[in-house]
Design a protein around this motif. Sequence first.
Motif, PDB file in Angstrom:
ATOM      1  N   ILE A   4       0.806  -1.138   0.013  1.00 44.67           N
ATOM      2  CA  ILE A   4      -0.076  -0.012   0.101  1.00 44.67           C
ATOM      3  C   ILE A   4       0.980   1.361   0.023  1.00 44.67           C
ATOM      4  CG2 ILE A   4      -1.932   1.286   1.296  1.00 44.67           C
ATOM      5  CD1 ILE A   4      -2.767  -1.438   2.547  1.00 44.67           C
ATOM      6  N   ARG A   5       0.660   2.109  -0.955  1.00 48.56           N
ATOM      7  CA  ARG A   5       1.281   3.286  -1.161  1.00 48.56           C
ATOM      8  C   ARG A   5       0.598   4.378  -0.646  1.00 48.56           C
ATOM      9  NH1 ARG A   5       6.369   3.059  -4.469  1.00 48.56           N
ATOM     10  NH2 ARG A   5       6.473   0.815  -5.155  1.00 48.56           N
ATOM     11  N   TRP A  12      -3.233   3.956  -1.977  1.00 44.51           N
ATOM     12  CA  TRP A  12      -3.683   3.229  -2.985  1.00 44.51           C
ATOM     13  C   TRP A  12      -3.100   1.859  -3.113  1.00 44.51           C
ATOM     14  CZ3 TRP A  12      -0.573   7.510  -3.444  1.00 44.51           C
ATOM     15  CH2 TRP A  12       0.784   7.319  -3.937  1.00 44.51           C
ATOM     16  N   ARG A  13      -3.395   1.002  -3.922  1.00 52.87           N
ATOM     17  CA  ARG A  13      -2.711  -0.311  -3.970  1.00 52.87           C
ATOM     18  C   ARG A  13      -2.771  -0.712  -5.445  1.00 52.87           C
ATOM     19  NH1 ARG A  13      -4.853  -4.827  -0.671  1.00 52.87           N
ATOM     20  NH2 ARG A  13      -3.293  -3.915   0.834  1.00 52.87           N
ATOM     21  N   CYS A  14      -1.716  -0.411  -6.267  1.00 51.65           N
ATOM     22  CA  CYS A  14      -1.688  -0.647  -7.814  1.00 51.65           C
ATOM     23  C   CYS A  14      -1.612  -2.046  -8.058  1.00 51.65           C
ATOM     24  CB  CYS A  14      -0.645   0.153  -8.384  1.00 51.65           C
ATOM     25  SG  CYS A  14      -0.828   0.064 -10.022  1.00 51.65           S
ATOM     26  N   LYS A  15      -2.688  -2.499  -8.881  1.00 47.41           N
ATOM     27  CA  LYS A  15      -2.678  -3.995  -9.161  1.00 47.41           C
ATOM     28  C   LYS A  15      -2.303  -4.408 -10.705  1.00 47.41           C
ATOM     29  CE  LYS A  15      -4.652  -5.827  -5.390  1.00 47.41           C
ATOM     30  NZ  LYS A  15      -4.472  -7.066  -4.745  1.00 47.41           N
ATOM     31  N   TYR A  16      -2.622  -3.238 -11.508  1.00 50.91           N
ATOM     32  CA  TYR A  16      -2.449  -3.263 -12.877  1.00 50.91           C
ATOM     33  C   TYR A  16      -1.557  -1.999 -13.332  1.00 50.91           C
ATOM     34  CZ  TYR A  16      -6.290  -6.697 -12.628  1.00 50.91           C
ATOM     35  OH  TYR A  16      -6.930  -7.817 -12.194  1.00 50.91           O
ATOM     36  N   HIS A  17      -0.858  -2.292 -14.356  1.00 56.77           N
ATOM     37  CA  HIS A  17       0.298  -1.251 -14.867  1.00 56.77           C
ATOM     38  C   HIS A  17      -0.160  -1.513 -16.361  1.00 56.77           C
ATOM     39  CE1 HIS A  17       3.415   1.281 -15.406  1.00 56.77           C
ATOM     40  NE2 HIS A  17       3.888   0.584 -16.444  1.00 56.77           N
TER      41      HIS A  17
END
Length: 52
Positions: A4-5, A12-17
């Motif tokens: 978690i950033r 937020w927690r980025c799951k897709y790039h």
Amino acid sequence: MNDIRSLSHSKWRCKYHIVFAPKYRRQVIYKKLKADIGRILRELCERKGVNI
């Protein structure tokens, strides 16, 4: 593992790039893969309830 950033007012927690190809490279890639890329993106968005 903590993925978690945060900033001062959000977390937020980025799951897709997702990376979109530059203008000229895109023409070469999309001729071959346009239908497949569209299908995959629509399926992922439908699973997550996201509107593009």
